[in-house]
Design a protein around this motif. Structure first.
Motif, short mmCIF file in Angstrom:
data_model
loop_
_atom_site.label_atom_id
_atom_site.label_comp_id
_atom_site.label_asym_id
_atom_site.label_seq_id
_atom_site.Cartn_x
_atom_site.Cartn_y
_atom_site.Cartn_z
N MET B 1 0.83 -1.21 0.00
CA MET B 1 0.00 0.00 0.00
C MET B 1 0.86 1.26 0.00
O MET B 1 0.61 2.20 -0.73
N ASP B 2 1.96 1.24 0.85
CA ASP B 2 2.80 2.40 0.96
C ASP B 2 3.60 2.63 -0.32
O ASP B 2 3.80 3.76 -0.75
N THR B 3 4.07 1.52 -0.94
CA THR B 3 4.80 1.62 -2.21
C THR B 3 3.87 2.14 -3.29
O THR B 3 4.25 2.96 -4.12
N GLU B 4 2.63 1.64 -3.22
CA GLU B 4 1.61 2.09 -4.19
C GLU B 4 1.36 3.60 -4.03
O GLU B 4 1.22 4.32 -5.02
N ALA B 5 1.36 4.07 -2.79
CA ALA B 5 1.14 5.50 -2.54
C ALA B 5 2.28 6.32 -3.13
O ALA B 5 2.03 7.38 -3.73
N ALA B 6 3.51 5.82 -2.99
CA ALA B 6 4.66 6.55 -3.53
C ALA B 6 4.56 6.63 -5.05
O ALA B 6 4.81 7.69 -5.65
N ALA B 7 4.17 5.51 -5.68
CA ALA B 7 4.04 5.49 -7.14
C ALA B 7 2.93 6.43 -7.60
O ALA B 7 3.06 7.13 -8.60
N LEU B 8 1.83 6.44 -6.84
CA LEU B 8 0.70 7.30 -7.19
C LEU B 8 1.10 8.79 -7.09
O LEU B 8 0.79 9.59 -7.97
N LEU B 9 1.81 9.12 -6.00
CA LEU B 9 2.27 10.50 -5.83
C LEU B 9 3.20 10.91 -6.97
O LEU B 9 3.12 12.04 -7.48
#
Lengths: 108, 294
Positions: B1-9
């Motif tokens: 989830m956190d890696t996904e958030a970084a990619a989304l940002l």
């Protein structure tokens, strides 16, 4: 109530394409449907659905009009949309910060 | 989830950059104003007049009468050179400010239809027309009176004028935030009044050469940089403001040409730096914009 940053994520806004629509709309006064479709690589139908969801949630205003004989649909982010986008971005940043410094993770 | 958030940002950051890049159109106003400033020396040369022995009838341009009150609205745009028609150069700078602003508006309207992104042009309009209004109304009306109240052009008086302006800006910013109350409304009115007084006096003192039109362009460009959210446009606007102050306060011909009495050379030497800043900035913006889109 959890204090995990995911608790601040809004289901309406958190969808990748809807977040993209809000991000683009926040950069300008009004954005045309055609620009959004091209920038987000979406079909007209898909984009319409996402815009409808955001409009129904009160985050976007949709303006329909004409340039000559050509119909134009323009989208404008409103204050609620700006606030929702800012909250979502803050939650995402909190998630990334949490990942970068796991020692700060509170113990439940 | 956190890696996904970084990619989304990361994706959203790229989307934001692309949108800003697509909406940038400031290269045209930069080039336009740069060329209009560069053309001014030719107008000054063409507007040369023979000075009568008893002096020019209208040294500060045409007069305006409002309810028995007299003032010269174009006094900030008239020349310090006595052999140039004040009305001709006054109307030239007024025309540059008005026509330049209208062309810029038209340009952004055309781009909005073509690109699909409609900018917040009101910010630019407010800055450009607001600066023009301040230069043709409160400054000419109040400057003479303010010089008496705040002092002349010595160091202490200049500092006092700047202090009035800074206090006015701070008070306005403080009272404009949050919920309005009676106290905040009073503070806002006083703040705006102090800003107008400070601006009038500072502008009058900084306008020894009569290039007040450059100030109007500078404020408009700062508004444009804010609207465009462009670092390059902001840097160009700040450099132009500095060059405009230099052109208005220092005899640039001393550096560039030495002693001369030529109207064309004196005006060219004073205006070449602000014009060059805009023309070079416009070309850089055009080239870098095209490269990043390819």
């Amino acid at each position: 109530v959890s204090d995990h940053p995911t608790a601040d994520l809004d289901d309406v806004v958190h969808q990748r394409h809807r977040l993209g629509i809000l991000t683009i709309a926040a950069e300008t006064k009004r954005v045309e449907f055609g620009y959004l479709r091209e920038a987000l690589s979406l079909t007209a139908g898909n984009l319409s659905r996402h815009i409808s969801v955001l409009e129904e949630a009160g985050l976007l205003d949709v303006h329909k009009g004409y340039d000559g004989k050509r119909p134009r649909t323009r989208v404008q982010i409103n204050d609620s949309g700006k606030a929702a986008l800012a909250k979502e971005m803050a939650a995402l940043r909190a998630l990334v910060t949490r990942q970068d410094s796991p020692d700060q993770t509170p113990v439940d | 989830m956190d890696t996904e958030a970084a990619a989304l940002l990361d994706d959203l950051g790229k989307l934001r950059s692309r949108t800003r890049q697509d909406s940038h159109g400031y290269w045209l106003p930069l080039l336009l104003f740069g060329v209009l400033i560069l053309v001014a020396p030719v107008l000054y040369q063409a507007a040369r007049i023979t000075v009568p022995t008893n002096g020019i009838a209208d040294p500060f341009g045409p007069e305006l009468h409002i309810g028995g009150f007299r003032f010269e609205p174009l006094s900030l745009f008239t020349s310090f050179q006595f052999d140039v028609s004040p009305s001709a150069v006054g109307f030239y700078w007024l025309g540059v400010a008005v026509v330049g602003t209208l062309v810029t508006l038209g340009w952004y309207w055309w781009r909005a239809v073509r690109v699909g992104l409609q900018p917040r042009i009101g910010v630019y309009l407010l800055c450009a027309l607001g600066a023009l209004l301040v230069c043709v109304l409160p400054v000419p009306i109040a400057a003479g009176w303010l010089i008496d109240v705040l002092g002349g052009s010595d160091k202490a008086s200049v500092l006092l004028s700047v202090a009035v302006l800074v206090v006015g800006i701070a008070l306005t910013a403080l009272c404009a935030r949050g919920r309005r109350s009676v106290v905040k409304w009073i503070g806002l009115v006083i703040g705006v009044a102090l800003v107008l007084i400070g601006t009038s006096d500072v502008t009058f003192l900084a306008n020894t050469h009569g290039y007040g039109g450059l100030f109007v362009i500078a404020i408009g460009l700062l508004g444009l940089a804010w609207m465009e959210r462009s670092r390059l446009c902001g840097i160009v606007a700040l450099l132009f403001t500095a060059a405009a102050l230099l052109a208005d306060l220092y005899d640039m011909e001393n550096v560039l040409s030495g002693f001369t009495t030529s109207t064309l050379i004196i005006t060219f030497d004073n205006l070449v730096l602000p014009a060059a800043v805009l023309i070079v900035g416009g070309i850089v913006a055009l080239v870098t914009g095209r490269e990043s889109r390819q």
